[in-house]
Design a protein around this motif. Sequence first.
Motif, PDB file in Angstrom:
ATOM      1  N   ARG A  22       0.838  -1.208   0.000  1.00  0.00           N
ATOM      2  CA  ARG A  22       0.000   0.000   0.000  1.00  0.00           C
ATOM      3  C   ARG A  22       0.867   1.251   0.000  1.00  0.00           C
ATOM      4  O   ARG A  22       1.894   1.304   0.664  1.00  0.00           O
ATOM      5  CB  ARG A  22      -0.906   0.010   1.233  1.00  0.00           C
ATOM      6  N   GLY A  27      -3.196   9.110  -6.105  1.00  0.00           N
ATOM      7  CA  GLY A  27      -4.485   8.934  -6.762  1.00  0.00           C
ATOM      8  C   GLY A  27      -5.083   7.549  -6.621  1.00  0.00           C
ATOM      9  O   GLY A  27      -6.184   7.301  -7.102  1.00  0.00           O
ATOM     10  N   ALA A  28      -4.371   6.623  -5.959  1.00  0.00           N
ATOM     11  CA  ALA A  28      -4.900   5.263  -5.763  1.00  0.00           C
ATOM     12  C   ALA A  28      -5.817   5.238  -4.543  1.00  0.00           C
ATOM     13  O   ALA A  28      -5.544   5.896  -3.542  1.00  0.00           O
ATOM     14  CB  ALA A  28      -3.761   4.271  -5.581  1.00  0.00           C
ATOM     15  N   ARG A  29      -6.923   4.495  -4.637  1.00  0.00           N
ATOM     16  CA  ARG A  29      -7.786   4.265  -3.473  1.00  0.00           C
ATOM     17  C   ARG A  29      -7.563   2.822  -3.047  1.00  0.00           C
ATOM     18  O   ARG A  29      -7.992   1.882  -3.721  1.00  0.00           O
ATOM     19  CB  ARG A  29      -9.260   4.510  -3.833  1.00  0.00           C
ATOM     20  N   TRP A  30      -6.848   2.647  -1.931  1.00  0.00           N
ATOM     21  CA  TRP A  30      -6.405   1.321  -1.494  1.00  0.00           C
ATOM     22  C   TRP A  30      -7.554   0.558  -0.834  1.00  0.00           C
ATOM     23  O   TRP A  30      -8.298   1.112  -0.032  1.00  0.00           O
ATOM     24  CB  TRP A  30      -5.214   1.456  -0.535  1.00  0.00           C
ATOM     25  N   ASP A  32      -9.222  -1.840   1.797  1.00  0.00           N
ATOM     26  CA  ASP A  32      -8.925  -2.150   3.199  1.00  0.00           C
ATOM     27  C   ASP A  32      -8.407  -3.577   3.311  1.00  0.00           C
ATOM     28  O   ASP A  32      -8.921  -4.490   2.652  1.00  0.00           O
ATOM     29  CB  ASP A  32     -10.183  -1.995   4.066  1.00  0.00           C
ATOM     30  N   SER A  83      -7.129  -0.473 -12.019  1.00  0.00           N
ATOM     31  CA  SER A  83      -6.929  -1.160 -10.737  1.00  0.00           C
ATOM     32  C   SER A  83      -5.560  -1.820 -10.709  1.00  0.00           C
ATOM     33  O   SER A  83      -4.993  -2.170 -11.747  1.00  0.00           O
ATOM     34  CB  SER A  83      -8.034  -2.191 -10.472  1.00  0.00           C
ATOM     35  N   ALA A 124      -5.944  -1.937  -5.200  1.00  0.00           N
ATOM     36  CA  ALA A 124      -6.308  -0.519  -5.273  1.00  0.00           C
ATOM     37  C   ALA A 124      -7.136  -0.256  -6.519  1.00  0.00           C
ATOM     38  O   ALA A 124      -6.994  -0.942  -7.529  1.00  0.00           O
ATOM     39  CB  ALA A 124      -5.060   0.355  -5.293  1.00  0.00           C
ATOM     40  N   ARG A 125      -8.004   0.750  -6.435  1.00  0.00           N
ATOM     41  CA  ARG A 125      -8.744   1.274  -7.590  1.00  0.00           C
ATOM     42  C   ARG A 125      -8.083   2.591  -7.981  1.00  0.00           C
ATOM     43  O   ARG A 125      -7.683   3.384  -7.115  1.00  0.00           O
ATOM     44  CB  ARG A 125     -10.207   1.534  -7.238  1.00  0.00           C
ATOM     45  N   LEU A 126      -7.991   2.805  -9.278  1.00  0.00           N
ATOM     46  CA  LEU A 126      -7.328   4.004  -9.784  1.00  0.00           C
ATOM     47  C   LEU A 126      -8.342   4.848 -10.552  1.00  0.00           C
ATOM     48  O   LEU A 126      -8.808   4.439 -11.601  1.00  0.00           O
ATOM     49  CB  LEU A 126      -6.175   3.636 -10.721  1.00  0.00           C
ATOM     50  N   LYS A 127      -8.666   6.004 -10.009  1.00  0.00           N
ATOM     51  CA  LYS A 127      -9.554   6.915 -10.740  1.00  0.00           C
ATOM     52  C   LYS A 127      -8.780   8.131 -11.205  1.00  0.00           C
ATOM     53  O   LYS A 127      -8.938   8.582 -12.328  1.00  0.00           O
ATOM     54  CB  LYS A 127     -10.730   7.334  -9.855  1.00  0.00           C
ATOM     55  N   THR A 128      -7.931   8.649 -10.339  1.00  0.00           N
ATOM     56  CA  THR A 128      -7.209   9.877 -10.692  1.00  0.00           C
ATOM     57  C   THR A 128      -5.715   9.639 -10.868  1.00  0.00           C
ATOM     58  O   THR A 128      -4.979  10.568 -11.167  1.00  0.00           O
ATOM     59  CB  THR A 128      -7.416  10.953  -9.604  1.00  0.00           C
TER      60      THR A 128
END
Length: 197
Positions: A22, A27-30, A32, A83, A124-128
């Motif tokens: 992690r 910009g990654a949304r890790w 949980d 992702s 992780a999801r990557l949006k930005t």
Amino acid sequence: MPRLFAALELPRDATLSLSLLRGGLPGARWIDVENYHITLRFIGDVSGPTADEVVNAFDRIRRKEFQLRLQGIGSFGSKKPHSIWAGVTPTAELMALQGEMERICQRLGLPPDPRKFKPHVTLARLKTARAGDAVRYLEGRGDFVTMPFAVDRFVLMSSRESVGGGPYVVEESFPLEPVGAGARSAAEDVRAYYGPL
């Protein structure tokens, strides 16, 4: 009705190793750590009776325990990654279990899974996040590997409407047979399907 999917849970040692990946990617949304899992078959939003049929059918699966290892990391979305995942070294046992689930779901009238099964753990999801940042992140962590771990059950999990990534709830669990018990091995599956090799 919650969204359902069949999955394998991860032991504490594996989730600890994954948690060290992690960070380091703007910009990654890790995801949980408690929501790490390996999806075997996405089932989706189904009615109560269909969910009961899935549980009854999964309860009749007879497979032996097996070992897995997490190895390598990568991304989905070639030009614009969406992702980051850790890879799962596929084994005959894993592929046979997943294949049986796919056949069960189709027999119950669920549409075939349009994606080829690629076992992984979403990190992780990557949006930005920028593509260049994702490439640099992956280049620095390509040698990721865990010790093998035992898989002694699979589970039916649910997720509520959210942005993705949990929280997930174990709705049902299905134990696998200890090695040496009466369950069929992957090699026996191949012989049963194709005859003696």
